[in-house]
Structures are given as C-alpha cells and as structure tokens.
Enzyme design. Structure first.
Site, short mmCIF file in Angstrom:
data_model
loop_
_atom_site.label_atom_id
_atom_site.label_comp_id
_atom_site.label_asym_id
_atom_site.label_seq_id
_atom_site.Cartn_x
_atom_site.Cartn_y
_atom_site.Cartn_z
N ARG A 263 33.99 51.95 -60.41
CA ARG A 263 33.44 52.73 -59.55
C ARG A 263 32.15 51.94 -59.07
NH1 ARG A 263 29.36 53.29 -61.69
NH2 ARG A 263 28.45 54.37 -60.10
N GLY A 264 31.45 52.70 -58.06
CA GLY A 264 30.15 51.78 -57.60
C GLY A 264 30.39 50.77 -56.50
N ALA A 265 29.64 50.95 -55.31
CA ALA A 265 30.17 50.18 -53.87
C ALA A 265 30.50 48.75 -54.28
CB ALA A 265 29.30 50.32 -53.07
N ARG B 256 39.39 54.33 -51.49
CA ARG B 256 38.37 55.17 -51.09
C ARG B 256 37.62 54.70 -50.17
NH1 ARG B 256 34.37 55.76 -56.17
NH2 ARG B 256 34.09 57.81 -55.16
N GLN C 260 27.85 60.36 -63.75
CA GLN C 260 27.51 58.95 -63.71
C GLN C 260 26.04 58.66 -64.28
OE1 GLN C 260 29.00 60.50 -61.17
NE2 GLN C 260 30.43 59.35 -60.14
N ASP D 137 26.28 53.56 -50.84
CA ASP D 137 27.45 53.30 -50.52
C ASP D 137 27.51 52.79 -49.04
OD1 ASP D 137 27.81 55.12 -53.05
OD2 ASP D 137 29.65 54.21 -52.75
N ASN E 294 25.00 58.19 -49.97
CA ASN E 294 25.05 57.90 -51.57
C ASN E 294 25.58 59.03 -52.26
OD1 ASN E 294 24.47 55.76 -53.68
ND2 ASN E 294 22.95 57.43 -54.31
N LYS E 295 25.70 59.06 -53.63
CA LYS E 295 26.24 60.07 -54.40
C LYS E 295 25.68 61.61 -53.90
CE LYS E 295 28.76 59.82 -56.64
NZ LYS E 295 30.11 60.19 -56.18
#
Ligand code: MRU
Length: 309
Positions: free
Chosen positions: A44-46, A78, A172, A213, A222-223
């Site tokens: 995960r993570g862009a 995603r 996370q 992202d 973002n998150k």
C-alpha cells in the site's frame, strides 16, 4: 530495507498486514497475485502500488497475457492514488515492460532521496514533526516521502522527534510509521488520531509532513484524517507540508473529481481482529480525504518545494 524485490522472475512484497509482528514476504508469481496484494493492502502507499503495478504488467507480459485487458484489471484495484494509473500507462507505452519496471524501481528510490534533501531544508534542529498514516519506505520502494524528509533531516544531524498519528481504521501510523522510526532510532511517540489537535494546541508540534495519493487542482488527497490535521494546523499556526513525487501530480484534474476509495465496513467495526461495535452497524469508511490547497505550506517534491495547485 526494500518494500519489494524482483527475484527469479517473481515479485516479493513485504506483507504490510503483518508488520510489526512479522517481517515476511508475499510472493507474486503472476499479475493476479499483485492485484490481490494491492487490494488486501499487503502492499500500500501511492508510490509502492505504482511500482508493484508496473511489475504486474511485466509479469503478465512474460506470461503472454493480453496486456490491454490486464492493464484495465490492474487499474481497477484501487482508485485514488494516481501513481497506479501513471505506472501502468508508462509500462504499457514501453517496448520492454520488465526493463521499464526495473527502471521505475530505481527511480523511486532516487526520487525519494531528492524529496528528502529538499524537505530537510524546512526542518529545524529540535523540531517535533507530526505525520499521519505511513508515507515511509514501506509506502515506496525505499526511504519514503514524508518519512524520507524526516530521515534526511536526521541524516543531516538535526535532533528531531516524531509524532505518529495512529491512523484508524487500519493503523498505518501505529503499525508501520512507528516501526520504521524505531528501526532508524529516531525518537517517536504515537498518539490516537483525535489527540493531534490537542498536541498542536499545547505547542508540542513544530511541523507537519504527510504524503499524498493525488495532488490536483485545489488540493491533495491523502489518508482519511489528513483534513482534520490540516485544519487544526491552520488554527494553531503549525506549517503543514505535503511530500510527494511528481508522479502523484494530476494537474489537469480538480481534486474534487478524484474518486475517494470507500473500503469495507469490517475495517471500522473491528480493531486488531476484535469487534468493537454491533455487527449490523451502518458504516462509512472513506479511505482518503481532501486537504484544500490554502491549508498547505508547500509540496515537497524531487524538483523542489512547490506551491499547491
Ligand atoms: O491506504 P494506504 O495505506 O495506501 O494510504 C496511504 C497514504 O495515504 C499515504 O499517505 C500516501 O499513499 C502517500 S505514500 C508515500
């Protein structure tokens, strides 16, 4: 530590669902394994999902699959991080998908080092930096974007401290960012997400650095929780920076037209495998939110510190 390795025509991904309890690799033998890894947050993570997606195309190419069809399948894994779409399109446009994926792998590391170099210039000796989610080595191939800035400041000899938001629902910040900072011996504290405003009000936070992202017209996605951190930062005069590679920029699009991923209700109804609410509770679980440009002090990229779009 590399988040992913290309070995014997297979992609090995650190299984991020298992950290901090276990450091194990999830093996992708074909492109469908990579899609599963992206959907289940093994990776995960862009930037990390971008590079993993590039290797997914390479695996499909080696297996003689119909690449146009495969590309669409990978892109559907995603929706919010533009790096995924950028990476698939880039590999599809090349004559040699595997060589291109390997090139992007190395490029990601170099880009993050460069983000770190620029980002360290806004960090002062003695700063306490709050970060949200994990924009670290684990969210990239190595080094990280937001945590890359923190690593670079530490490497420059600055005595810094880090506060990691827990980052519900999947933790996370707690599981991954705290772990990364501990590996580096950078002093780190963890707080629950709802403590961030109070910490700023108490003067405990000097800077905020988060990842992204997508960077588009009008702001940054973002998150989930980033928006509340940014609003509190504005109220208490704490500079709020975003660290992101140019591959996260989508300059033609309005940030309000970006699809915000909605994830499953069990992520909210359970924590660490334990149910915390009645099974039939109605849930909203947006995985990202939008920080408007006027709340952002600067976007730290590999090309320098840019104004938000
Ligand atoms: O849902 P995740 O864990 O993929 O979300 C990750 C983030 O929001 C990160 O901050 C972002 O992708 C930047 S990673 C360098």
């Amino acid at each position: 530590m590399k988040t992913m390795l290309w070995e014997d025509n297979k992609l090995l991904l650190i299984d991020q669902t298992k950290i901090p309890d276990e450091l194990t690799y999830f093996t992708c033998k074909n492109y469908k394994d990579v899609i599963t890894a992206i959907k289940t947050m093994v990776v995960r993570g862009a930037p990390a999902i971008g590079v993993a997606a590039a290797f997914a195309v390479a695996l499909a190419d080696e297996a003689g699959e119909n690449l146009e069809k495969v590309a669409e399948e990978i892109k559907a894994s995603r929706p919010t991080a533009v790096n995924l779409f950028w990476a698939v399109d880039r590999v599809m446009a090349s004559d040699s998908p595997l060589d291109k994926a390997l090139e992007m792998y190395q490029e990601d590391i170099d880009t993050n080092r460069s983000i770190g170099k620029y980002g360290s210039s806004v960090i002062n000796d003695g700063d306490t930096i709050l970060t949200h989610c994990n924009a670290g080595a684990l969210a990239c191939v190595d080094y990280g974007t937001a945590l890359g800035v923190i690593r670079a400041a530490a490497e420059d000899g600055k005595k810094i401290k880090v506060i990691c938001d827990e980052t519900r629902p999947l933790g996370q910040g707690a599981r991954l960012s705290v772990w990364e900072m501990q590996q580096e011996n950078i002093p780190v504290k963890m707080i629950v997400d709802s403590a961030a405003g109070y910490m700023m009000q108490q003067g405990e936070v000097d800077k905020i650095v988060i990842g992204a992202d997508r960077v588009a017209k009008g702001g940054v996605a973002n998150k989930i929780g980033s928006l509340m951190v940014a609003l509190a930062a504005q109220r208490f005069g704490v500079p709020f920076y975003v660290a992101a590679p140019m591959s996260t920029f989508d300059p033609e699009k309005s940030i309000y037209d970006v699809e915000i991923e909605e994830r499953g209700s069990e992520e909210v109804l359970c924590y660490g495998g334990c149910r915390i609410a009645p099974c039939d509770t109605e849930v909203n679980n947006p995985a990202f939110d939008i920080v408007p440009s006027d709340l952002i002090a600067g976007i730290i990229t590999e090309k320098g510190i840019l104004d938000p779009l």
